[in-house]
Scaffold this motif. Structure first.
Motif, PDB file in Angstrom:
ATOM      1  N   LEU A 244       2.533   5.846  -3.153  1.00  0.00           N
ATOM      2  CA  LEU A 244       3.564   6.750  -3.638  1.00  0.00           C
ATOM      3  C   LEU A 244       3.438   6.944  -5.151  1.00  0.00           C
ATOM      4  O   LEU A 244       3.465   8.080  -5.652  1.00  0.00           O
ATOM      5  N   VAL A 245       3.262   5.852  -5.878  1.00  0.00           N
ATOM      6  CA  VAL A 245       3.086   5.929  -7.331  1.00  0.00           C
ATOM      7  C   VAL A 245       1.819   6.712  -7.662  1.00  0.00           C
ATOM      8  O   VAL A 245       1.825   7.586  -8.540  1.00  0.00           O
TER       9      VAL A 245
ATOM     10  N   ILE B 262      -6.108   1.350   3.514  1.00  0.00           N
ATOM     11  CA  ILE B 262      -5.410   0.125   3.953  1.00  0.00           C
ATOM     12  C   ILE B 262      -4.428   0.466   5.067  1.00  0.00           C
ATOM     13  O   ILE B 262      -4.356  -0.234   6.076  1.00  0.00           O
ATOM     14  N   LEU B 263      -3.661   1.540   4.884  1.00  0.00           N
ATOM     15  CA  LEU B 263      -2.640   1.904   5.875  1.00  0.00           C
ATOM     16  C   LEU B 263      -3.238   2.308   7.213  1.00  0.00           C
ATOM     17  O   LEU B 263      -2.601   2.115   8.253  1.00  0.00           O
TER      18      LEU B 263
ATOM     19  N   ALA C 279       0.830  -1.212   0.000  1.00  0.00           N
ATOM     20  CA  ALA C 279       0.000   0.000   0.000  1.00  0.00           C
ATOM     21  C   ALA C 279       0.862   1.260   0.000  1.00  0.00           C
ATOM     22  O   ALA C 279       0.537   2.234  -0.685  1.00  0.00           O
ATOM     23  N   SER C 280       1.963   1.247   0.727  1.00  0.00           N
ATOM     24  CA  SER C 280       2.855   2.419   0.755  1.00  0.00           C
ATOM     25  C   SER C 280       3.472   2.665  -0.614  1.00  0.00           C
ATOM     26  O   SER C 280       3.501   3.805  -1.099  1.00  0.00           O
TER      27      SER C 280
ATOM     28  N   THR D  37      -8.441   8.231  -6.368  1.00  0.00           N
ATOM     29  CA  THR D  37      -9.200   7.150  -5.740  1.00  0.00           C
ATOM     30  C   THR D  37      -8.271   6.039  -5.282  1.00  0.00           C
ATOM     31  O   THR D  37      -8.429   5.490  -4.185  1.00  0.00           O
ATOM     32  N   SER D  38      -7.292   5.719  -6.100  1.00  0.00           N
ATOM     33  CA  SER D  38      -6.341   4.672  -5.731  1.00  0.00           C
ATOM     34  C   SER D  38      -5.552   5.064  -4.480  1.00  0.00           C
ATOM     35  O   SER D  38      -5.362   4.253  -3.573  1.00  0.00           O
ATOM     36  N   VAL D  39      -5.108   6.314  -4.411  1.00  0.00           N
ATOM     37  CA  VAL D  39      -4.380   6.779  -3.225  1.00  0.00           C
ATOM     38  C   VAL D  39      -5.263   6.680  -1.987  1.00  0.00           C
ATOM     39  O   VAL D  39      -4.809   6.240  -0.917  1.00  0.00           O
ATOM     40  N   LEU D  40      -6.533   7.054  -2.118  1.00  0.00           N
ATOM     41  CA  LEU D  40      -7.449   6.960  -0.977  1.00  0.00           C
ATOM     42  C   LEU D  40      -7.654   5.515  -0.536  1.00  0.00           C
ATOM     43  O   LEU D  40      -7.740   5.229   0.668  1.00  0.00           O
TER      44      LEU D  40
END
Length: 171
Positions: A17-18, A76-77, A12-13, A68-71
Motif C-alpha cells: 500500500l505504501v 509474497i501475497l 506485505a499488504s 519494484t517493491s510493490v512487485l
C-alpha cells in the motif's frame, strides 16, 4: 506456520500500500515539474538548474524502486506458503521489497527537497530550507527505526550473520 503466513501477508499488504502510494505520487511528480514549463517551447523552466536534475533523477529512482517493491510484495501475497518457501524464497522477497521501499522513500524525500530548494531559492524564504530539510529527514529516520530491525533479522535468519562467516582459503 499459519501465524507466519498471516504475519507476512499483513506486512506485505501494508508495505505494498505504501509502495503504491509512492508510485502514484512519483508518477504525478514526473509530469508536474517544479516551476512549470515554458509556454512557448514546452520545456521546464528550471531545466538548467542542478537541483532540477536531482529532482528528475530522484523521481525516476523513487518511481522504479517503489514499483519494484510493490512487485516484490505482490509476489509474497501470491506465493505458496509451503515450508521450503519460508526458508529462502519468502524472506528474500521480503528483504528485497523492504530494501527497495526504503530506497524509494529516500528518493521521494530527495525529490521533495530538491523541489523545495528550487522554489525557496528564488524567494525571500530561502532561510526556511534548513528547517524543511531537518523535518524531511524525520520520516526516513522513523522508517529506518521501525523497519531496519525487521530487515536485519530477516537477513540473519535467512542467510546467517554476515560478520560470523569464516573466510575459506583457496586450495
Amino acid at each position: 506456520m499459519k501465524e507466519g503466513e498471516q504475519w507476512i501477508k499483513k506486512t506485505a499488504s501494508s508495505c505494498s500500500l505504501v509502495g503504491t502510494l509512492i508510485v502514484t505520487i512519483m508518477f504525478a511528480a514526473a509530469f508536474t515539474v517544479p516551476g512549470g514549463n515554458n509556454q512557448n517551447l514546452g520545456y521546464p523552466l528550471f531545466i538548467k538548474e542542478p537541483f532540477f536534475k536531482v529532482f528528475i533523477f530522484s523521481t525516476i529512482i523513487a518511481f522504479l524502486s517503489s514499483s519494484t517493491s510493490v512487485l516484490m510484495f505482490l509476489a509474497i501475497l501470491t506465493s505458496q506458503y509451503s515450508e521450503e518457501k519460508f526458508l529462502k524464497s519468502l524472506p528474500t522477497k521480503l528483504i528485497l521489497g523492504l530494501s527497495f521501499l526504503f530506497i524509494s522513500i529516500v528518493s521521494m524525500i530527495t525529490a521533495f527537497l530538491s523541489t523545495t530548494y528550487l522554489m525557496l531559492n528564488y524567494t525571500n524564504y530561502s532561510w526556511g530550507l534548513l528547517p524543511v530539510m531537518i523535518l524531511a529527514s524525520v520520516p526516513i529516520f522513523f522508517f529506518v527505526l521501525s523497519q531496519f530491525p525487521l530487515l536485519l533479522r530477516t537477513y540473519v535468519s535467512t542467510y546467517g550473520n554476515l560478520f560470523d562467516r569464516k573466510v575459506q582459503s583457496w586450495p
